[in-house]
Design a protein around this motif. Structure first.
Motif, PDB file in Angstrom:
ATOM      1  N   VAL A 210       0.825  -1.215   0.000  1.00  0.00           N
ATOM      2  CA  VAL A 210       0.000   0.000   0.000  1.00  0.00           C
ATOM      3  C   VAL A 210       0.856   1.261   0.000  1.00  0.00           C
ATOM      4  O   VAL A 210       0.427   2.315   0.441  1.00  0.00           O
ATOM      5  N   GLY A 211       2.095   1.156  -0.506  1.00  0.00           N
ATOM      6  CA  GLY A 211       2.928   2.355  -0.587  1.00  0.00           C
ATOM      7  C   GLY A 211       4.232   2.177   0.153  1.00  0.00           C
ATOM      8  O   GLY A 211       4.581   1.095   0.619  1.00  0.00           O
ATOM      9  N   SER A 212       4.989   3.274   0.278  1.00  0.00           N
ATOM     10  CA  SER A 212       6.315   3.191   0.888  1.00  0.00           C
ATOM     11  C   SER A 212       6.201   3.094   2.398  1.00  0.00           C
ATOM     12  O   SER A 212       5.265   3.592   3.000  1.00  0.00           O
ATOM     13  N   HIS A 213       7.201   2.445   2.984  1.00  0.00           N
ATOM     14  CA  HIS A 213       7.254   2.284   4.433  1.00  0.00           C
ATOM     15  C   HIS A 213       8.612   2.740   4.931  1.00  0.00           C
ATOM     16  O   HIS A 213       9.604   2.714   4.218  1.00  0.00           O
ATOM     17  N   ILE A 214       8.660   3.115   6.179  1.00  0.00           N
ATOM     18  CA  ILE A 214       9.933   3.546   6.752  1.00  0.00           C
ATOM     19  C   ILE A 214      10.948   2.414   6.732  1.00  0.00           C
ATOM     20  O   ILE A 214      12.153   2.634   6.716  1.00  0.00           O
ATOM     21  N   SER A 215      10.456   1.146   6.663  1.00  0.00           N
ATOM     22  CA  SER A 215      11.359   0.006   6.662  1.00  0.00           C
ATOM     23  C   SER A 215      12.208  -0.048   5.403  1.00  0.00           C
ATOM     24  O   SER A 215      13.179  -0.804   5.337  1.00  0.00           O
ATOM     25  N   GLN A 216      11.866   0.728   4.365  1.00  0.00           N
ATOM     26  CA  GLN A 216      12.678   0.766   3.159  1.00  0.00           C
ATOM     27  C   GLN A 216      13.956   1.575   3.370  1.00  0.00           C
ATOM     28  O   GLN A 216      14.878   1.497   2.565  1.00  0.00           O
ATOM     29  N   ASN A 217      14.024   2.356   4.417  1.00  0.00           N
ATOM     30  CA  ASN A 217      15.214   3.136   4.734  1.00  0.00           C
ATOM     31  C   ASN A 217      16.125   2.267   5.594  1.00  0.00           C
ATOM     32  O   ASN A 217      15.995   2.211   6.815  1.00  0.00           O
ATOM     33  N   THR A 218      17.080   1.570   4.942  1.00  0.00           N
ATOM     34  CA  THR A 218      17.889   0.604   5.679  1.00  0.00           C
ATOM     35  C   THR A 218      18.829   1.285   6.666  1.00  0.00           C
ATOM     36  O   THR A 218      19.130   0.714   7.725  1.00  0.00           O
ATOM     37  N   LEU A 219      19.281   2.495   6.370  1.00  0.00           N
ATOM     38  CA  LEU A 219      20.106   3.214   7.340  1.00  0.00           C
ATOM     39  C   LEU A 219      19.307   3.509   8.607  1.00  0.00           C
ATOM     40  O   LEU A 219      19.834   3.418   9.714  1.00  0.00           O
ATOM     41  N   GLN A 220      18.035   3.883   8.438  1.00  0.00           N
ATOM     42  CA  GLN A 220      17.180   4.124   9.603  1.00  0.00           C
ATOM     43  C   GLN A 220      17.048   2.847  10.432  1.00  0.00           C
ATOM     44  O   GLN A 220      17.166   2.880  11.665  1.00  0.00           O
ATOM     45  N   LEU A 221      16.832   1.737   9.762  1.00  0.00           N
ATOM     46  CA  LEU A 221      16.673   0.471  10.479  1.00  0.00           C
ATOM     47  C   LEU A 221      17.923   0.109  11.265  1.00  0.00           C
ATOM     48  O   LEU A 221      17.838  -0.331  12.419  1.00  0.00           O
ATOM     49  N   ASN A 222      19.088   0.292  10.652  1.00  0.00           N
ATOM     50  CA  ASN A 222      20.326  -0.070  11.344  1.00  0.00           C
ATOM     51  C   ASN A 222      20.685   0.932  12.437  1.00  0.00           C
ATOM     52  O   ASN A 222      21.247   0.552  13.468  1.00  0.00           O
ATOM     53  N   HIS A 223      20.355   2.206  12.233  1.00  0.00           N
ATOM     54  CA  HIS A 223      20.477   3.198  13.309  1.00  0.00           C
ATOM     55  C   HIS A 223      19.640   2.759  14.501  1.00  0.00           C
ATOM     56  O   HIS A 223      20.098   2.749  15.647  1.00  0.00           O
ATOM     57  N   ASP A 224      18.389   2.368  14.238  1.00  0.00           N
ATOM     58  CA  ASP A 224      17.482   1.990  15.312  1.00  0.00           C
ATOM     59  C   ASP A 224      17.955   0.716  16.018  1.00  0.00           C
ATOM     60  O   ASP A 224      17.909   0.624  17.245  1.00  0.00           O
ATOM     61  N   ARG A 225      18.378  -0.270  15.232  1.00  0.00           N
ATOM     62  CA  ARG A 225      18.863  -1.520  15.840  1.00  0.00           C
ATOM     63  C   ARG A 225      20.036  -1.262  16.771  1.00  0.00           C
ATOM     64  O   ARG A 225      20.082  -1.773  17.891  1.00  0.00           O
ATOM     65  N   PHE A 226      20.988  -0.495  16.286  1.00  0.00           N
ATOM     66  CA  PHE A 226      22.161  -0.200  17.103  1.00  0.00           C
ATOM     67  C   PHE A 226      21.758   0.482  18.408  1.00  0.00           C
ATOM     68  O   PHE A 226      22.186   0.086  19.493  1.00  0.00           O
ATOM     69  N   LEU A 227      20.923   1.496  18.306  1.00  0.00           N
ATOM     70  CA  LEU A 227      20.548   2.271  19.481  1.00  0.00           C
ATOM     71  C   LEU A 227      19.746   1.430  20.467  1.00  0.00           C
ATOM     72  O   LEU A 227      19.944   1.521  21.687  1.00  0.00           O
ATOM     73  N   VAL A 228      18.841   0.605  19.962  1.00  0.00           N
ATOM     74  CA  VAL A 228      18.021  -0.250  20.827  1.00  0.00           C
ATOM     75  C   VAL A 228      18.905  -1.163  21.671  1.00  0.00           C
ATOM     76  O   VAL A 228      18.754  -1.252  22.900  1.00  0.00           O
ATOM     77  N   TYR A 229      19.857  -1.848  21.023  1.00  0.00           N
ATOM     78  CA  TYR A 229      20.681  -2.813  21.750  1.00  0.00           C
ATOM     79  C   TYR A 229      21.705  -2.122  22.635  1.00  0.00           C
ATOM     80  O   TYR A 229      22.019  -2.607  23.729  1.00  0.00           O
TER      81      TYR A 229
END
Length: 310
Positions: A210-229
């Motif tokens: 149904v359109g673009s998702h924030i999950s398409q921004n892989t840098l955002q995802l890896n930024h978030d993963r790093f910060l979470v852990y």
């Protein structure tokens, strides 16, 4: 009637999907008293008007509106705080629920006295107005985990297909609000307080494009993963050394992927940390990783809470 389950659903620009999702929610089987808490994150399309229409027609629907776009982590916590159910049903509201999704989740939670139950989704190329989610059959696989943190640190559980006890959510502090997207932080933080996690391969939702998702921004995802852990590693010095090494490796793996996707991270020390983490010969001290946080924070097109509030 007191709801047994609260659907807590952050919404941002879901106008094209909301009516179809809500129809699948209304079609849930079983005599389960539930409420629906929609939390609008300052949608710029017609989402809020549709939500208010739902609320006007159904007394079990509540809509929380806001004035600042803050991201799904904060909005999910906001909805959970307002919820009244013993359990929280957490989904993305641009998907289509299987007709017995809630009934199956709740039955498993009660049968196994589980704090957390996780299911799966299935992507489809069908347009959302043509998607029909089939009922869940009884031949699903079920994993019962009495050490939820160990399970979450294994294969990822980042889909929003959860039933969780609200008390556990509140004690855990919900999502990490320093991270814009909740996918990684929610299961990790809940698992530190849960006693039993059920992992199933039940297909709870169908996921149309149904359109673009924030999950398409892989840098955002890896930024978030790093910060979470990293945040979790800092917050839990009491964890066993082996568990802290696993968290440390998650941080370094996220950094490695961020560099692959263009983040200007130094090669040699990062490679050394990755190799040492792989063989377990490393001191999982979060202080050594903090400099990377500042680098990732200042990357373009990265959404973080400090940027939202600036």
């Amino acid at each position: 009637m007191q709801p047994e389950v609260s659907f807590v659903l952050p919404v941002y620009n879901k106008e094209n999907a909301l009516r179809y999702f809500f129809a699948s929610l209304l079609g849930q089987t079983g005599e389960i008293p539930f409420e629906v808490v929609f939390v609008d994150d300052v949608s710029t399309d017609g989402s809020l008007a549709i939500l208010e229409e739902f609320s006007a027609k159904h007394d079990f629907v509540r809509v929380i509106s806001n004035t600042v776009n803050a991201g799904p982590s904060i909005r999910l916590n906001q909805g959970a705080e307002a919820a009244n159910g013993k359990y929280l049903a957490l989904f993305d509201c641009d998907e289509i629920l299987a007709p017995n999704a809630l009934e199956m989740l709740l039955s498993l939670a009660k049968q196994h006295n589980a704090d957390m139950v996780h299911g799966h989704c299935r992507k489809t190329t069908e347009p959302i107005d043509k998607v029909v989610a089939p009922p869940i059959e009884q031949d699903f696989r079920l994993g019962i985990h009495q050490n939820p943190l160990e399970r979450v640190l294994g294969r990822g559980m980042v889909r929003m297909t959860w039933l969780v006890e609200r008390d556990v959510f509140i004690v855990a502090g919900g999502c990490d609000e320093t991270v814009f997207v909740q996918d990684e932080s929610l299961p990790l933080r809940l698992s530190a307080h849960a006693k039993c996690l059920l992992d199933t391969d039940m297909v709870l939702t169908m996921v149309p494009d149904v359109g673009s998702h924030i999950s398409q921004n892989t840098l955002q995802l890896n930024h978030d993963r790093f910060l979470v852990y990293l945040n979790f590693l800092e917050a839990h010095p009491e964890l066993p050394h082996e568990t802290r090494v696993k968290l440390y490796r998650k941080c370094v793996s996220a950094l490695k992927k961020a560099r692959r996707d263009g983040a200007p991270l130094p090669v040699i020390p990062l490679f050394a940390r990755y190799v040492m983490g792989k063989i377990g010969f490393i001191d999982p001290n979060p202080l050594a990783l903090k400099p990377y946080r500042n680098i990732l924070r200042h990357l373009p097109n990265i959404r973080g809470i400090e940027k939202v509030n600036s």
